[in-house]
Each structure stands twice: as structure tokens, then as C-alpha cells.
Scaffold this motif. Sequence first.
Motif, PDB file in Angstrom:
ATOM      1  N   ILE A 179      39.039  -5.223 -57.981  1.00  0.00           N
ATOM      2  CA  ILE A 179      39.970  -4.196 -58.467  1.00  0.00           C
ATOM      3  C   ILE A 179      40.470  -3.381 -57.284  1.00  0.00           C
ATOM      4  CG2 ILE A 179      40.239  -2.159 -59.933  1.00  0.00           C
ATOM      5  CD1 ILE A 179      38.046  -3.424 -61.778  1.00  0.00           C
ATOM      6  N   ALA A 180      39.561  -2.855 -56.487  1.00  0.00           N
ATOM      7  CA  ALA A 180      39.938  -2.063 -55.304  1.00  0.00           C
ATOM      8  C   ALA A 180      40.585  -2.948 -54.242  1.00  0.00           C
ATOM      9  CB  ALA A 180      38.715  -1.351 -54.729  1.00  0.00           C
ATOM     10  N   LEU A 181      40.068  -4.155 -54.061  1.00  0.00           N
ATOM     11  CA  LEU A 181      40.638  -5.066 -53.073  1.00  0.00           C
ATOM     12  C   LEU A 181      42.100  -5.349 -53.387  1.00  0.00           C
ATOM     13  CD1 LEU A 181      40.255  -6.973 -50.618  1.00  0.00           C
ATOM     14  CD2 LEU A 181      39.696  -8.756 -52.288  1.00  0.00           C
ATOM     15  N   GLY A 182      42.392  -5.652 -54.629  1.00  0.00           N
ATOM     16  CA  GLY A 182      43.768  -5.931 -55.034  1.00  0.00           C
ATOM     17  C   GLY A 182      44.681  -4.733 -54.833  1.00  0.00           C
ATOM     18  N   ALA A 183      44.187  -3.550 -55.158  1.00  0.00           N
ATOM     19  CA  ALA A 183      44.993  -2.343 -54.983  1.00  0.00           C
ATOM     20  C   ALA A 183      45.321  -2.120 -53.505  1.00  0.00           C
ATOM     21  CB  ALA A 183      44.265  -1.136 -55.558  1.00  0.00           C
ATOM     22  N   THR A 184      44.356  -2.348 -52.652  1.00  0.00           N
ATOM     23  CA  THR A 184      44.560  -2.169 -51.209  1.00  0.00           C
ATOM     24  C   THR A 184      45.453  -3.259 -50.632  1.00  0.00           C
ATOM     25  OG1 THR A 184      42.427  -1.081 -50.966  1.00  0.00           O
ATOM     26  CG2 THR A 184      43.388  -2.029 -48.976  1.00  0.00           C
ATOM     27  N   MET A 189      46.119   0.677 -66.991  1.00  0.00           N
ATOM     28  CA  MET A 189      45.415  -0.568 -66.755  1.00  0.00           C
ATOM     29  C   MET A 189      46.382  -1.541 -66.079  1.00  0.00           C
ATOM     30  SD  MET A 189      43.047  -2.824 -69.337  1.00  0.00           S
ATOM     31  CE  MET A 189      44.241  -2.882 -70.636  1.00  0.00           C
ATOM     32  N   THR A 190      45.832  -2.462 -65.334  1.00  0.00           N
ATOM     33  CA  THR A 190      46.618  -3.472 -64.635  1.00  0.00           C
ATOM     34  C   THR A 190      45.910  -4.818 -64.725  1.00  0.00           C
ATOM     35  OG1 THR A 190      47.700  -3.989 -62.530  1.00  0.00           O
ATOM     36  CG2 THR A 190      45.505  -3.046 -62.404  1.00  0.00           C
ATOM     37  N   MET A 191      46.588  -5.836 -64.324  1.00  0.00           N
ATOM     38  CA  MET A 191      45.980  -7.154 -64.215  1.00  0.00           C
ATOM     39  C   MET A 191      45.341  -7.224 -62.831  1.00  0.00           C
ATOM     40  SD  MET A 191      46.983  -7.971 -67.156  1.00  0.00           S
ATOM     41  CE  MET A 191      46.093  -9.500 -67.206  1.00  0.00           C
ATOM     42  N   VAL A 192      44.237  -7.968 -62.716  1.00  0.00           N
ATOM     43  CA  VAL A 192      43.503  -8.086 -61.450  1.00  0.00           C
ATOM     44  C   VAL A 192      43.212  -9.555 -61.176  1.00  0.00           C
ATOM     45  CG1 VAL A 192      41.387  -7.467 -60.219  1.00  0.00           C
ATOM     46  CG2 VAL A 192      42.422  -5.824 -61.795  1.00  0.00           C
ATOM     47  N   GLU A 246      50.780 -11.654 -51.476  1.00  0.00           N
ATOM     48  CA  GLU A 246      49.895 -12.727 -51.025  1.00  0.00           C
ATOM     49  C   GLU A 246      49.579 -12.638 -49.548  1.00  0.00           C
ATOM     50  OE1 GLU A 246      51.532 -16.672 -51.403  1.00  0.00           O
ATOM     51  OE2 GLU A 246      53.481 -16.024 -50.687  1.00  0.00           O
ATOM     52  N   ASP A 247      48.430 -13.211 -49.205  1.00  0.00           N
ATOM     53  CA  ASP A 247      48.067 -13.438 -47.821  1.00  0.00           C
ATOM     54  C   ASP A 247      47.565 -14.872 -47.731  1.00  0.00           C
ATOM     55  OD1 ASP A 247      45.388 -13.409 -48.710  1.00  0.00           O
ATOM     56  OD2 ASP A 247      44.930 -11.481 -47.784  1.00  0.00           O
ATOM     57  N   GLU A 248      46.966 -15.245 -46.626  1.00  0.00           N
ATOM     58  CA  GLU A 248      46.539 -16.637 -46.457  1.00  0.00           C
ATOM     59  C   GLU A 248      45.391 -17.024 -47.388  1.00  0.00           C
ATOM     60  OE1 GLU A 248      44.419 -13.848 -44.000  1.00  0.00           O
ATOM     61  OE2 GLU A 248      46.540 -14.308 -43.941  1.00  0.00           O
ATOM     62  N   ALA A 249      44.686 -16.060 -47.945  1.00  0.00           N
ATOM     63  CA  ALA A 249      43.523 -16.361 -48.784  1.00  0.00           C
ATOM     64  C   ALA A 249      43.841 -16.477 -50.269  1.00  0.00           C
ATOM     65  CB  ALA A 249      42.444 -15.296 -48.581  1.00  0.00           C
ATOM     66  N   MET A 250      44.683 -15.571 -50.783  1.00  0.00           N
ATOM     67  CA  MET A 250      44.904 -15.514 -52.226  1.00  0.00           C
ATOM     68  C   MET A 250      46.096 -14.627 -52.555  1.00  0.00           C
ATOM     69  SD  MET A 250      41.674 -13.040 -53.326  1.00  0.00           S
ATOM     70  CE  MET A 250      42.203 -12.643 -54.985  1.00  0.00           C
ATOM     71  N   VAL A 251      46.357 -14.451 -53.844  1.00  0.00           N
ATOM     72  CA  VAL A 251      47.399 -13.526 -54.293  1.00  0.00           C
ATOM     73  C   VAL A 251      46.739 -12.278 -54.883  1.00  0.00           C
ATOM     74  CG1 VAL A 251      49.112 -15.325 -54.709  1.00  0.00           C
ATOM     75  CG2 VAL A 251      47.656 -14.579 -56.591  1.00  0.00           C
ATOM     76  N   TYR A 252      47.515 -11.207 -54.927  1.00  0.00           N
ATOM     77  CA  TYR A 252      47.060  -9.920 -55.452  1.00  0.00           C
ATOM     78  C   TYR A 252      48.161  -9.386 -56.352  1.00  0.00           C
ATOM     79  CZ  TYR A 252      44.324 -10.582 -51.235  1.00  0.00           C
ATOM     80  OH  TYR A 252      43.531 -11.135 -50.260  1.00  0.00           O
ATOM     81  N   ILE A 253      47.804  -8.533 -57.272  1.00  0.00           N
ATOM     82  CA  ILE A 253      48.778  -7.914 -58.158  1.00  0.00           C
ATOM     83  C   ILE A 253      48.885  -6.440 -57.804  1.00  0.00           C
ATOM     84  CG2 ILE A 253      49.263  -7.266 -60.550  1.00  0.00           C
ATOM     85  CD1 ILE A 253      47.912  -9.904 -61.389  1.00  0.00           C
ATOM     86  N   ASP A 254      50.111  -5.980 -57.576  1.00  0.00           N
ATOM     87  CA  ASP A 254      50.342  -4.576 -57.260  1.00  0.00           C
ATOM     88  C   ASP A 254      50.135  -3.763 -58.544  1.00  0.00           C
ATOM     89  OD1 ASP A 254      51.445  -2.007 -56.839  1.00  0.00           O
ATOM     90  OD2 ASP A 254      52.825  -2.795 -55.332  1.00  0.00           O
ATOM     91  N   PRO A 255      49.100  -2.933 -58.596  1.00  0.00           N
ATOM     92  CA  PRO A 255      48.810  -2.200 -59.830  1.00  0.00           C
ATOM     93  C   PRO A 255      49.872  -1.170 -60.181  1.00  0.00           C
ATOM     94  CG  PRO A 255      47.394  -1.433 -58.065  1.00  0.00           C
ATOM     95  CD  PRO A 255      48.146  -2.621 -57.538  1.00  0.00           C
TER      96      PRO A 255
END
Length: 84
Positions: free
Chosen positions: A69-74, A1-4, A28-37
Motif C-alpha cells: 500500500i505504502a510502496l505503491g503510493a510512493t 480507498m484505492t486499488m493496490v 511502472e518501473d522495471e520491476a512492476m506496475v503501481y497504481i496512483d492512489p
Amino acid sequence: MTMVVTQPCIGCKDEACLPVCPVECFREDEAMVYIDPDECIDCGACVPECPAEAIFYEDDVPEAWKGFIALGATKSKECPSAHD
């Protein structure tokens, strides 16, 4: 499991959640941050620090935001570190 990170993060520029991550797994990109799972250790330290209340354990992501979930992973593989 990961944080999303989910939809409420879009456009949020308050990065209070970043410094508490012990493994610096935010991207991060210009829109938001993501967590590397692959790097996230599921500590949950970022959850109470998120001003947008956008971070959830993967199993607890609201149904409407499951696509994050998939967006963050990608995106976490494409975007630079948010800790630099």
C-alpha cells in the motif's frame, strides 16, 4: 480507498490490466506496475484483467502484502506512466 498492486505483479510483464483503466493511473518501473492512489477512481476494472491476481482494493490487501500500500503510493509519484 484505492486499488493496490501487490507482490505477484513483480516480474509480470503481461500488461492486460493497463488498457482497462479509464483514468490511466498505472505507473511502472522495471520491476512492476503501481497504481496512483490520487488518480485511481476505485472502479475495480483492472482486478479481473490482472493475470497475476495481484490487484486488490486497499481494504482487501492480504496481511502479508500490506507494505505494498505504502510502496505503491510512493512509487506512483516517482515512476512514469505505464500508458505512454
